[in-house]
Write a protein that holds these residues in place. Structure first.
Motif, PDB file in Angstrom:
ATOM      1  N   TRP A  38       0.531  -1.076   0.091  1.00 47.92           N
ATOM      2  CA  TRP A  38       0.201  -0.054   0.204  1.00 47.92           C
ATOM      3  C   TRP A  38       0.545   0.980   0.006  1.00 47.92           C
ATOM      4  O   TRP A  38       0.646   1.910  -0.458  1.00 47.92           O
ATOM      5  N   PHE A  39       2.064   1.619   0.582  1.00 55.39           N
ATOM      6  CA  PHE A  39       2.276   2.313   0.511  1.00 55.39           C
ATOM      7  C   PHE A  39       3.822   2.934  -0.697  1.00 55.39           C
ATOM      8  O   PHE A  39       3.767   3.824  -1.137  1.00 55.39           O
ATOM      9  N   TYR A  40       4.161   1.322  -0.953  1.00 51.36           N
ATOM     10  CA  TYR A  40       4.385   1.799  -2.392  1.00 51.36           C
ATOM     11  C   TYR A  40       3.979   2.443  -3.614  1.00 51.36           C
ATOM     12  O   TYR A  40       3.685   3.080  -4.349  1.00 51.36           O
ATOM     13  N   ASP A  41       2.043   2.068  -3.316  1.00 56.12           N
ATOM     14  CA  ASP A  41       0.957   2.598  -4.419  1.00 56.12           C
ATOM     15  C   ASP A  41       1.158   4.407  -3.716  1.00 56.12           C
ATOM     16  O   ASP A  41       1.143   5.161  -4.625  1.00 56.12           O
ATOM     17  N   GLU A  42       1.533   4.563  -2.413  1.00 52.60           N
ATOM     18  CA  GLU A  42       0.709   5.520  -2.107  1.00 52.60           C
ATOM     19  C   GLU A  42       1.780   6.258  -2.095  1.00 52.60           C
ATOM     20  O   GLU A  42       1.765   7.865  -2.492  1.00 52.60           O
ATOM     21  N   LEU A  43       3.358   6.003  -2.418  1.00 57.96           N
ATOM     22  CA  LEU A  43       4.187   6.493  -2.837  1.00 57.96           C
ATOM     23  C   LEU A  43       4.340   6.453  -4.042  1.00 57.96           C
ATOM     24  O   LEU A  43       6.312   6.694  -4.385  1.00 57.96           O
ATOM     25  N   GLU A  44       4.158   5.664  -4.750  1.00 54.24           N
ATOM     26  CA  GLU A  44       4.455   6.177  -6.775  1.00 54.24           C
ATOM     27  C   GLU A  44       5.190   6.628  -6.992  1.00 54.24           C
ATOM     28  O   GLU A  44       6.658   6.553  -7.607  1.00 54.24           O
ATOM     29  N   CYS A  45       5.075   8.289  -6.934  1.00 54.79           N
ATOM     30  CA  CYS A  45       5.885   9.098  -8.026  1.00 54.79           C
ATOM     31  C   CYS A  45       7.210   9.031  -6.648  1.00 54.79           C
ATOM     32  O   CYS A  45       7.962   9.936  -7.869  1.00 54.79           O
ATOM     33  N   LEU A  46       7.692   8.046  -5.616  1.00 54.39           N
ATOM     34  CA  LEU A  46       9.368   8.645  -5.345  1.00 54.39           C
ATOM     35  C   LEU A  46       9.506   6.851  -5.664  1.00 54.39           C
ATOM     36  O   LEU A  46      10.964   6.989  -5.709  1.00 54.39           O
ATOM     37  N   GLN A  47       9.173   6.161  -6.180  1.00 58.93           N
ATOM     38  CA  GLN A  47      10.004   5.543  -6.399  1.00 58.93           C
ATOM     39  C   GLN A  47      10.986   5.245  -7.578  1.00 58.93           C
ATOM     40  O   GLN A  47      10.844   6.321  -9.118  1.00 58.93           O
ATOM     41  N   GLY A  48      12.316   4.808  -7.601  1.00 63.79           N
ATOM     42  CA  GLY A  48      13.087   5.400  -8.789  1.00 63.79           C
ATOM     43  C   GLY A  48      13.982   6.201  -8.217  1.00 63.79           C
ATOM     44  O   GLY A  48      14.836   7.181  -9.179  1.00 63.79           O
ATOM     45  N   VAL A  49      13.402   7.282  -7.019  1.00 63.64           N
ATOM     46  CA  VAL A  49      13.736   8.499  -6.554  1.00 63.64           C
ATOM     47  C   VAL A  49      14.371   8.423  -5.207  1.00 63.64           C
ATOM     48  O   VAL A  49      15.554   7.847  -5.137  1.00 63.64           O
ATOM     49  N   VAL A  50      13.764   7.526  -4.215  1.00 60.50           N
ATOM     50  CA  VAL A  50      14.010   7.581  -2.450  1.00 60.50           C
ATOM     51  C   VAL A  50      13.637   6.170  -2.645  1.00 60.50           C
ATOM     52  O   VAL A  50      13.970   5.639  -1.442  1.00 60.50           O
ATOM     53  N   LEU A  51      13.049   5.412  -3.558  1.00 62.82           N
ATOM     54  CA  LEU A  51      12.929   4.293  -3.096  1.00 62.82           C
ATOM     55  C   LEU A  51      12.531   3.015  -4.433  1.00 62.82           C
ATOM     56  O   LEU A  51      13.114   3.745  -4.932  1.00 62.82           O
TER      57      LEU A  51
ATOM     58  N   ASP B 121      12.132  -1.381   3.457  1.00 67.32           N
ATOM     59  CA  ASP B 121      11.317  -1.766   4.599  1.00 67.32           C
ATOM     60  C   ASP B 121      10.652  -0.915   4.757  1.00 67.32           C
ATOM     61  O   ASP B 121      10.670  -0.047   6.300  1.00 67.32           O
ATOM     62  N   ILE B 122       9.371  -0.687   4.413  1.00 66.80           N
ATOM     63  CA  ILE B 122       8.486   1.232   4.364  1.00 66.80           C
ATOM     64  C   ILE B 122       7.169   0.562   5.373  1.00 66.80           C
ATOM     65  O   ILE B 122       5.718   0.754   5.424  1.00 66.80           O
ATOM     66  N   GLU B 123       7.050  -1.367   5.776  1.00 66.63           N
ATOM     67  CA  GLU B 123       5.863  -1.428   6.213  1.00 66.63           C
ATOM     68  C   GLU B 123       5.852  -0.559   7.397  1.00 66.63           C
ATOM     69  O   GLU B 123       4.528  -0.670   7.893  1.00 66.63           O
ATOM     70  N   SER B 124       6.519   0.200   8.325  1.00 63.45           N
ATOM     71  CA  SER B 124       5.698   0.405   9.363  1.00 63.45           C
ATOM     72  C   SER B 124       5.991   1.571   9.268  1.00 63.45           C
ATOM     73  O   SER B 124       5.663   2.582  10.236  1.00 63.45           O
ATOM     74  N   CYS B 125       5.948   2.662   8.298  1.00 60.07           N
ATOM     75  CA  CYS B 125       5.568   3.889   7.851  1.00 60.07           C
ATOM     76  C   CYS B 125       3.965   4.285   8.071  1.00 60.07           C
ATOM     77  O   CYS B 125       3.315   3.745   8.379  1.00 60.07           O
ATOM     78  N   GLU B 126       3.949   5.847   8.642  1.00 58.07           N
ATOM     79  CA  GLU B 126       2.319   5.685   8.771  1.00 58.07           C
ATOM     80  C   GLU B 126       2.579   7.387   8.297  1.00 58.07           C
ATOM     81  O   GLU B 126       2.872   8.375   7.691  1.00 58.07           O
ATOM     82  N   LYS B 127       1.074   7.243   7.431  1.00 52.99           N
ATOM     83  CA  LYS B 127       0.957   8.836   6.872  1.00 52.99           C
ATOM     84  C   LYS B 127       0.251   8.828   8.125  1.00 52.99           C
ATOM     85  O   LYS B 127      -1.028   9.132   8.597  1.00 52.99           O
ATOM     86  N   THR B 128       0.646  10.758   7.553  1.00 54.64           N
ATOM     87  CA  THR B 128      -0.128  11.850   9.278  1.00 54.64           C
ATOM     88  C   THR B 128      -1.132  12.678   8.014  1.00 54.64           C
ATOM     89  O   THR B 128      -0.573  12.972   6.947  1.00 54.64           O
ATOM     90  N   ASN B 129      -1.194  13.664   9.306  1.00 55.06           N
ATOM     91  CA  ASN B 129      -1.815  14.698   9.168  1.00 55.06           C
ATOM     92  C   ASN B 129      -0.474  15.573   9.525  1.00 55.06           C
ATOM     93  O   ASN B 129      -0.736  17.244   9.816  1.00 55.06           O
ATOM     94  N   GLY B 130       0.923  14.948   9.867  1.00 50.27           N
ATOM     95  CA  GLY B 130       2.367  16.531  10.183  1.00 50.27           C
ATOM     96  C   GLY B 130       2.447  17.158   8.855  1.00 50.27           C
ATOM     97  O   GLY B 130       2.478  16.238   7.903  1.00 50.27           O
ATOM     98  N   GLU B 131       2.927  18.543   9.292  1.00 49.29           N
ATOM     99  CA  GLU B 131       3.156  18.948   8.181  1.00 49.29           C
ATOM    100  C   GLU B 131       4.931  18.091   7.873  1.00 49.29           C
ATOM    101  O   GLU B 131       5.645  17.974   8.844  1.00 49.29           O
ATOM    102  N   ALA B 132       5.728  18.601   6.537  1.00 51.67           N
ATOM    103  CA  ALA B 132       6.998  17.996   6.241  1.00 51.67           C
ATOM    104  C   ALA B 132       7.608  17.896   6.708  1.00 51.67           C
ATOM    105  O   ALA B 132       8.385  17.365   7.051  1.00 51.67           O
ATOM    106  N   TRP B 133       8.062  19.696   7.091  1.00 52.42           N
ATOM    107  CA  TRP B 133       8.842  20.035   7.572  1.00 52.42           C
ATOM    108  C   TRP B 133       8.829  19.127   9.823  1.00 52.42           C
ATOM    109  O   TRP B 133      10.534  19.313   9.685  1.00 52.42           O
ATOM    110  N   LEU B 134       8.039  18.771   9.475  1.00 53.92           N
ATOM    111  CA  LEU B 134       7.713  18.315  11.299  1.00 53.92           C
ATOM    112  C   LEU B 134       8.167  17.280  11.391  1.00 53.92           C
ATOM    113  O   LEU B 134       8.911  16.519  11.884  1.00 53.92           O
ATOM    114  N   LEU B 135       7.680  16.362   9.998  1.00 55.87           N
ATOM    115  CA  LEU B 135       8.461  15.041   9.839  1.00 55.87           C
ATOM    116  C   LEU B 135       9.817  15.036   9.645  1.00 55.87           C
ATOM    117  O   LEU B 135      10.361  14.027  10.178  1.00 55.87           O
ATOM    118  N   THR B 136      10.103  15.597   8.552  1.00 50.51           N
ATOM    119  CA  THR B 136      11.303  15.456   8.631  1.00 50.51           C
ATOM    120  C   THR B 136      12.030  15.582   9.237  1.00 50.51           C
ATOM    121  O   THR B 136      13.723  15.370  10.008  1.00 50.51           O
TER     122      THR B 136
END
Length: 293
Positions: free
Chosen positions: A110-123, A254-269
């Protein structure tokens, strides 16, 4: 054929895997796995509460970018189980699966689908999640049993791991499925005992900022989950980030533990940077710092 020569991530519809499944006599049985698409509502989003300062740390959930993949293909790929490359909580990794961890594989897909635009970039590029239900008398072959015993000994609490997801909770009790996540083969780990260089260190920090742009927190940042991008004449090249235009030399796995959150990008970074810091700052001294250290 090499999966690295498949340019469309959804080109494959069937996998036949040899060397994975045996019958009651120990004879290898080729098994056909069908491509499975995780439903959009498979993974509940994690809403961070208002106690995180400052006030601008939280926002709306970032929507999933529209897929840019072409119409799904119908390739049937034959694979022979190769050398074991490693293993983790939810699976073991071969050059080409896992029973009893169906929910974790589904969550990672599911997370690979969620982050499709970053495959070949950082995934890594993900060529799909494939499944088959084992028939009576079929089991995983001897080449996987040692790893399976080690990983099966780890505790699993569906009520905690798959909170608020009825689908994942039900999958966590499945015992007759084999799941395969077909990923691009990565390079090696970060060097130990030598200076990493400013550009490499900055790239490692920044790649976690890329997933933060989509409201995703990795939650399993460790040395073994940072690998070099694949290289070679038959390898698909890295692609620039849709957010920064940067081309990265490494990938997170190993992105199975990822969480999709409402945190702003700077906070998560910032959160993720604290974990990255403890790793990259100690590698030149020959030390690998794990999250539990």
């Amino acid at each position: 054929m090499s999966v690295n020569t498949v340019e469309a991530l959804n080109a494959i519809s069937l996998l036949t895997v040899h060397g994975l499944i045996t019958d009651t006599e120990g004879t290898d049985i080729p098994i056909v796995l069908h491509r499975t698409v995780p439903p959009l509502d498979l993974v509940p989003f994690l809403k961070l509460d208002e106690h995180f300062p400052p006030e601008d740390a939280l926002g709306p959930f970032t929507p999933r970018p529209p897929s840019t993949l072409p119409e799904r293909g119908d390739l049937h790929v034959q694979l022979i189980l190769g050398e074991e490359k490693g293993w983790g909580r939810s699976s073991f990794v071969h050059e080409v699966a896992r029973s009893k961890r169906r929910a974790e594989i589904a969550r990672e897909a599911w997370f690979y689908d969620e982050l499709e635009c970053l495959q070949g970039v950082v995934l890594p590029r993900c060529y799909g999640w494939f499944e088959a239900e084992l028939a009576e008398g079929q089991s995983l072959g001897p080449s996987t049993r040692a790893t399976r015993r080690s990983s099966d000994s780890e505790s699993s609490n569906p009520e905690w791991r798959f909170k608020k997801s009825k689908q994942l909770t039900e999958m966590s009790h499945s015992r007759s499925y084999v799941s395969v996540l077909l990923l691009e083969k990565m390079g090696g780990k970060l060097p130990i005992g030598v200076p990493l260089g400013d550009d490499l260190v900055k790239g490692i920090y920044d790649m976690y900022g890329e997933i933060a742009e989509l409201g995703v927190d990795h939650r399993d940042i460790r040395y073994s989950n940072m690998l070099a991008a694949p290289q070679g004449p038959t390898i698909l090249p890295s692609v620039p980030s849709p957010f920064t235009g940067r081309i990265y030399t490494h990938r997170m796995i190993d992105i199975e533990s990822c969480e999709k959150t409402n945190g702003e990008a700077w906070l998560l970074t910032d959160w993720q940077a604290s974990w990255v810091h403890s790793i990259v700052n100690n590698l030149p001294d020959g030390c690998i710092i794990e999250p539990w250290d």
